[in-house]
Design an enzyme around this catalytic site. Structure first.
Site, mmCIF file in Angstrom:
data_model
loop_
_atom_site.group_PDB
_atom_site.id
_atom_site.type_symbol
_atom_site.label_atom_id
_atom_site.label_comp_id
_atom_site.label_asym_id
_atom_site.label_seq_id
_atom_site.Cartn_x
_atom_site.Cartn_y
_atom_site.Cartn_z
ATOM 1 N N TYR A 53 0.855 -1.200 0.000
ATOM 2 C CA TYR A 53 0.000 0.000 0.000
ATOM 3 C C TYR A 53 0.872 1.225 0.000
ATOM 4 O O TYR A 53 1.845 1.301 0.763
ATOM 5 C CB TYR A 53 -0.918 0.033 1.233
ATOM 6 C CG TYR A 53 -2.320 -0.379 0.881
ATOM 7 C CD1 TYR A 53 -3.083 0.421 0.025
ATOM 8 C CD2 TYR A 53 -2.870 -1.551 1.358
ATOM 9 C CE1 TYR A 53 -4.360 0.043 -0.344
ATOM 10 C CE2 TYR A 53 -4.149 -1.933 0.994
ATOM 11 C CZ TYR A 53 -4.887 -1.131 0.141
ATOM 12 O OH TYR A 53 -6.140 -1.502 -0.221
ATOM 13 N N GLU A 55 -0.525 4.820 -0.548
ATOM 14 C CA GLU A 55 -1.317 6.028 -0.811
ATOM 15 C C GLU A 55 -0.440 7.267 -0.647
ATOM 16 O O GLU A 55 0.330 7.378 0.311
ATOM 17 C CB GLU A 55 -2.527 6.087 0.119
ATOM 18 C CG GLU A 55 -3.583 5.082 -0.314
ATOM 19 C CD GLU A 55 -4.649 4.836 0.709
ATOM 20 O OE1 GLU A 55 -4.371 5.000 1.909
ATOM 21 O OE2 GLU A 55 -5.766 4.468 0.319
ATOM 22 N N ASP A 198 -6.369 12.770 -25.627
ATOM 23 C CA ASP A 198 -6.445 11.379 -25.174
ATOM 24 C C ASP A 198 -5.786 10.543 -26.264
ATOM 25 O O ASP A 198 -6.390 10.249 -27.293
ATOM 26 C CB ASP A 198 -7.920 10.984 -24.977
ATOM 27 C CG ASP A 198 -8.068 9.545 -24.509
ATOM 28 O OD1 ASP A 198 -7.113 8.759 -24.685
ATOM 29 O OD2 ASP A 198 -9.148 9.199 -23.987
ATOM 30 N N LYS A 227 -1.891 -0.298 -24.884
ATOM 31 C CA LYS A 227 -2.218 -0.426 -26.315
ATOM 32 C C LYS A 227 -0.930 -0.359 -27.133
ATOM 33 O O LYS A 227 -0.108 -1.262 -27.013
ATOM 34 C CB LYS A 227 -3.239 0.658 -26.700
ATOM 35 C CG LYS A 227 -4.562 0.531 -25.924
ATOM 36 C CD LYS A 227 -5.588 1.534 -26.419
ATOM 37 C CE LYS A 227 -6.932 1.383 -25.741
ATOM 38 N NZ LYS A 227 -7.065 2.168 -24.497
ATOM 39 N N ARG A 233 -1.832 -2.775 -18.057
ATOM 40 C CA ARG A 233 -3.132 -2.088 -18.126
ATOM 41 C C ARG A 233 -3.165 -0.991 -17.078
ATOM 42 O O ARG A 233 -3.286 -1.256 -15.891
ATOM 43 C CB ARG A 233 -4.275 -3.063 -17.871
ATOM 44 C CG ARG A 233 -4.287 -4.265 -18.781
ATOM 45 C CD ARG A 233 -5.600 -4.975 -18.717
ATOM 46 N NE ARG A 233 -6.565 -4.265 -19.517
ATOM 47 C CZ ARG A 233 -6.681 -4.377 -20.838
ATOM 48 N NH1 ARG A 233 -5.888 -5.189 -21.502
ATOM 49 N NH2 ARG A 233 -7.599 -3.700 -21.475
HETATM 50 N N1 DSN Z 1 -11.883 -0.185 -25.183
HETATM 51 C C1 DSN Z 1 -10.851 0.635 -25.746
HETATM 52 C C2 DSN Z 1 -10.680 0.367 -27.200
HETATM 53 O O1 DSN Z 1 -10.848 -0.778 -27.559
HETATM 54 O O2 DSN Z 1 -10.386 1.248 -27.985
HETATM 55 C C3 DSN Z 1 -11.146 2.015 -25.502
HETATM 56 O O3 DSN Z 1 -11.441 2.184 -24.145
#
Ligand code: DSN
Length: 447
Positions: A53, A55, A198, A227, A233
């Site tokens: 933890y 915080e 974003d 991504k 994640r």
């Molecule tokens: N779920 C993501 C995507 O597949 O683009 C976006 O949050």
């Protein structure tokens, strides 16, 4: 990275884990928001940092014993700042959606006007869509794409002048072209709005110099890290020099909203894995990866076009494309996703601009190159994939979505049964496995 302890202890979960590893190895992953993190990233994600933890922020924690967590978090912060060329980074957001809400609550009040790309035009849920809290807490004025699929900058400018938003999003979940960053920065500046980029989808391209950086245009940048960044994640929020010029307290506001405003203890194992992924993203190898991702995306787009598929905007500038299947019928994306899944090609059904159907039964599919590029596939394999996809769609081209809700469900059930029994699809599935076997995933990893 063996999982012998799980194997011994929990046969049911072990079975799910081996099933998933085998699915990833034996299928062609084309969902553009997915990727394969390195074993280094997976090791950090599964490390003893899970137990802690912490915080607070490095050097200012509410719990003892944080000297090593502080080191990991400082590494992640410093590497994020260097990669994106920004003065401030918060690496604690649990994921993209909570990160976006932390941004809202740092600079907006309930009822303020916000603007984002409409969901069915490729935008994200949290950018103001009606079923997201973002569309309910704030007054959402969405902008759209043109019939060709490009962001309608003139409409966005007009809507901004008319509605004077507090915050404008640039960045999307399903947009195959370069983001008009300079134009949106002019629009935001002309009405005194915060511009938030974003870049969850394109962050890996940005750090490799394959997409223009939003650092000099936006006040705030948010990205998820799993991504094109190929990390764990999670998400990070960054404040740019431009953001600090607009509000010298912006970084402090963001930090306070993330913790204690919206979150408790950060996920230290994810922070550690981010540090590893960011180090990887600084390498020449990562730059080569990002370059190949775009070459592959363009090669796949061209090959699909040769097979007669229509792509939204006619192609791609980035790692993804949207295939418009309206010529096969309204809502055909549902059949395409199911049939491709059946042969081991993973895609997601997606709305296309001015979709004649609905987000649940959309008329297109969204595909991209991040994961197949990580596997080592190149342009010739993109052509093979397009050939297989085309043959698969040809096999199901006569399927058509009934208009009644009950009829639809029965039809889709029957469709799934039919594709499960198709010899042609079985044959295509064997081709997919043969292709995957040429590009081993996680060689040596044994579950
Ligand atoms: N779920 C993501 C995507 O597949 O683009 C976006 O949050």
């Amino acid at each position: 990275m063996a999982v012998d302890e799980i194997k011994e202890f929990d046969a049911e979960l072990y079975d799910a884990m081996t099933g998933e590893l085998s699915r990833q190895r034996k299928s062609i992953e084309l969902i553009p928001s997915e990727n394969f993190a390195s074993l280094r990233v997976l090791e950090a994600s599964g490390s003893v940092f899970t137990n802690k933890y912490s915080e607070g922020y490095p050097g200012k924690r509410y719990y003892g014993g944080n000297e090593f967590v502080d080191r990991a978090e400082r590494l992640a912060i410093d590497r994020a700042k260097a990669l994106f060329g920004v003065p401030h980074a918060n690496v604690q957001p649990y994921s993209g959606s909570p990160a976006n809400f932390a941004i809202y609550f740092s600079v907006c009040k309930p009822g303020d006007v916000i603007m984002g790309q409409n969901l069915t035009d490729g935008g994200h849920l949290t950018h103001g869509w009606k079923t997201s809290e973002s569309g309910q807490i704030f007054k959402s004025v969405p902008y759209h794409v043109s019939a060709e699929g490009y962001i309608d900058i003139d409409e966005a400018r007009r809507l901004a002048q008319e509605n004077r938003p507090k915050l404008i999003w640039i960045g999307a979940s399903a947009y195959p072209r370069a983001l008009p960053l300079r134009e949106f920065s002019e629009i935001a500046d002309s009405v005194g709005a915060y511009l938030v980029a974003d870049i969850s989808h394109i962050a890996g391209l940005v750090v490799a110099g394959m997409h223009e950086s939003p650092a000099k245009y936006a006040h705030i940048i948010m990205t998820t890290t799993q991504k094109t960044m190929r990390g764990p994640r999670g998400a990070i929020i960054m404040v740019t020099d431009k953001g600090l010029e607009k509000d010298p307290e912006l970084a402090d506001k963001i930090d306070k909203t993330v913790f204690p405003g919206m979150q408790g203890g950060p996920h230290d194992h994810t922070t550690a894995a981010m540090a590893v992924a960011f180090k990887e993203a600084m390498s020449q190898e990562f730059k080569d990866y990002a370059k190949q991702m775009i070459l592959n995306s363009k090669a796949l787009a061209e090959a699909l076009k040769k097979h007669g598929f229509r792509l939204v905007t006619g192609g791609t500038d980035n790692h993804m494309m949207l295939v418009d299947l309206t010529n096969y019928g309204k809502g055909f994306g549902v059949f395409a996703q199911e049939a491709l899944d059946q042969i081991g090609i993973t895609v997601n059904k997606n709305t296309i601009p001015k979709d004649p159907s609905s987000p649940f039964y959309p008329s297109g599919i969204r595909i991209g190159s991040p994961a197949v590029t990580t596997r080592g596939m190149k342009e010739p394999e993109m052509e093979e994939i397009a050939d297989i996809m085309s043959a698969c769609i040809e096999e199901i081209k006569d399927s058509s979505l009934p208009s009644g809700k009950d009829e639809r469900q029965a039809y889709i059930r029957d469709f799934k049964k039919r594709i499960g029994e198709s010899a042609r699809l079985r044959e295509l599935g064997e081709k997919v496995i043969a292709l995957c076997d040429r590009f081993p995933l996680y060689p040596g990893l044994e579950y």
